[in-house]
Every structure is written in structure tokens, then in C-alpha cells.
Design an enzyme around this catalytic site. Structure first.
Site, PDB file in Angstrom:
ATOM      1  CE  LYS A  83      11.256  -0.582   2.712  1.00  0.00           C
ATOM      2  NZ  LYS A  83       9.935   0.052   2.592  1.00  0.00           N
TER       3      LYS A  83
HETATM    4  C1  E4P Z   1       8.279   0.036   5.658  1.00  0.00           C
HETATM    5  O1  E4P Z   1       9.251   0.418   5.091  1.00  0.00           O
HETATM    6  C2  E4P Z   1       7.016  -0.344   4.987  1.00  0.00           C
HETATM    7  O2  E4P Z   1       6.838   0.463   3.850  1.00  0.00           O
HETATM    8  C3  E4P Z   1       5.797  -0.110   5.840  1.00  0.00           C
HETATM    9  O3  E4P Z   1       6.102   0.402   7.103  1.00  0.00           O
HETATM   10  C4  E4P Z   1       4.758  -1.165   5.773  1.00  0.00           C
HETATM   11  O4  E4P Z   1       3.690  -0.787   6.600  1.00  0.00           O
HETATM   12  P1  E4P Z   1       2.222  -1.424   6.507  1.00  0.00           P
HETATM   13  O5  E4P Z   1       2.224  -2.671   7.316  1.00  0.00           O
HETATM   14  O6  E4P Z   1       1.339  -0.371   7.122  1.00  0.00           O
HETATM   15  O7  E4P Z   1       1.947  -1.659   5.059  1.00  0.00           O
END
Ligand code: E4P
Length: 215
Positions: A83
């Protein structure tokens, strides 16, 4: 549409993996910090369950650092997707990592133009954060509609991974639009299973079954 859990909790992942509805897992530094375990140990544990797609995020902010971390992460297990944040350094790193055959999930995407760039550098997944957009008063689902349309227009192979999902309607809307994947907290995935009429219907069937002569 594939369903991913957005968590680093082994308990949560194991529980949904055993049900058979889980296609993958996304983690981020905040989720990992909650678990109190070393990052790489945690990733090995998740991958050992057999989950075929596990996103692990780099924390470096310069291209060289991202490349170093990304190459190390991909060596941990064949299920790892690296990522990388949507920055200029992240785009450079994604171009190189994708060229080396590493599957990259470009994260922290908040506009369709950013998604277009993620596709250009060969990202396997693009992660638009819809809940955080909703929080700002902008409809996150509109962004998914735009990205899916743009990718279809040009036959882009990057998969749209709907992230920052907050409730089952996000999942439903993403599926109607034709997004490839939705990643969600455990509580949201649980809600996909439940319906009060299912519970009421089952209770009634079991109650009536008692009246059937046995033996
Ligand atoms: C995606 O890969 C992220 O980890 C995640 O969806 C972030 O979500 P949040 O806005 O609930 O922290």
C-alpha cells in the site's frame, strides 16, 4: 464484488475467514497500532490464515524509502499487496514497484484525477476513501461512480477498492455501481449478514416445528 475486512485484528479476520465470505484484508498504520504486535509478525499471522490479498502500507514518505519498504513487505508472503500513499513520491514508487511485478494498492485517494494517475503508474488497486469524503460534506459514492466510469471508458485494469466504508448502504451502492472490491470494518460486515425479518422468520419456523408430531 469482493469483500475485504479493514482491520489488523487476527480474531476478526479469523472469524470472517471461517464463515467463507472474506476475499481479502486491508491494514493501515492506525489499525496496526491498535494490535500491539510487530508489523511483520502480524502480517505473517494474517497471511498464514490463507487470506489471498493482504494490503500492508509503507510509512516512508520519500520514493527511495517506499521502494525499500515495499520490496521488504512483498517478500513476507505472496499474498501481500503493498500500500502506497497518493503523493508524487508514491506515484514514482508505484511505477517502479509495479514494473517489478509487485501488486500496489494506491491509498488515500480522494479525487477521480488521482485515481487516473494511480492507473497510469500501474497500480493493481486504487483505494478511494468514501467515508472521509462524506465527513467533509462531499458524497463519497459519487467519486466511486466517476472512477468506475473513467476506468471503463479507457479499459483500465486497476481495480476500484472502495475504502473508508462506514455502513451497509456504502457496500450496496458500491456494488450497484460495479466497484471491484469494498473493504469494511468487522461491524459493517456483520451487518451485511443480519436482517430482523430473518431472525423473526427463523424463530417462527422453529416454534411451528414444535407442533409437528415426532417419533
Ligand atoms: C483503507 O484501506 C483504509 O484502511 C480505510 O478504509 C480507512 O478507513 P477510515 O476512514 O474508517 O479510517
Amino acid at each position: 464484488m469482493q469483500l475485504f475486512l479493514d482491520t489488523a485484528s487476527i480474531t476478526e479476520i479469523r472469524s470472517m475467514w471461517d464463515v467463507g465470505i472474506l476475499d481479502g484484508v486491508t491494514t493501515n498504520p492506525s489499525l496496526v497500532a491498535k494490535e500491539g504486535k510487530k508489523f511483520e509478525d502480524l502480517l505473517r499471522e494474517i497471511c498464514a490464515l490463507g487470506v489471498p490479498s493482504v494490503s500492508a502500507e509503507v510509512v516512508a514518505t520519500d520514493t527511495e524509502g517506499m521502494l525499500r519498504e515495499g520490496r521488504r513487505l512483498r517478500e513476507i508472503h505472496s499474498s501481500i499487496y503493498v500500500k502506497v500513499p497518493m503523493t508524487t513520491a508514491g506515484l514514482r514508487a508505484t511505477k517502479v514497484l509495479s514494473g517489478e511485478g509487485t501488486r500496489v494498492n494506491m491509498t488515500l485517494v480522494f479525487s477521480a484525477n488521482q485515481a487516473l494517475l494511480a492507473a497510469k503508474v500501474g497500480a493493481t488497486y486504487v483505494s478511494p476513501f468514501i467515508g472521509r469524503l462524506d465527513d467533509q460534506g462531499q458524497d463519497g459514492i459519487d467519486l466511486i461512480r466517476d472512477i468506475v466510469q473513467i476506468y471503463r471508458n479507457y479499459g483500465v485494469r486497476t481495480q476500484v477498492l472502495v475504502a473508508s466504508v462506514r455502513h451497509p448502504i456504502h457496500v450496496l451502492e458500491a456494488a450497484k455501481i460495479g466497484a471491484n472490491i469494498a473493504t469494511m470494518p468487522y461491524a459493517v460486515m456483520e451487518k451485511l449478514v443480519q436482517h430482523p425479518l430473518t431472525d423473526l422468520g427463523l424463530a417462527k419456523f422453529l416454534q411451528d416445528w414444535e407442533k409437528v408430531p415426532k417419533g
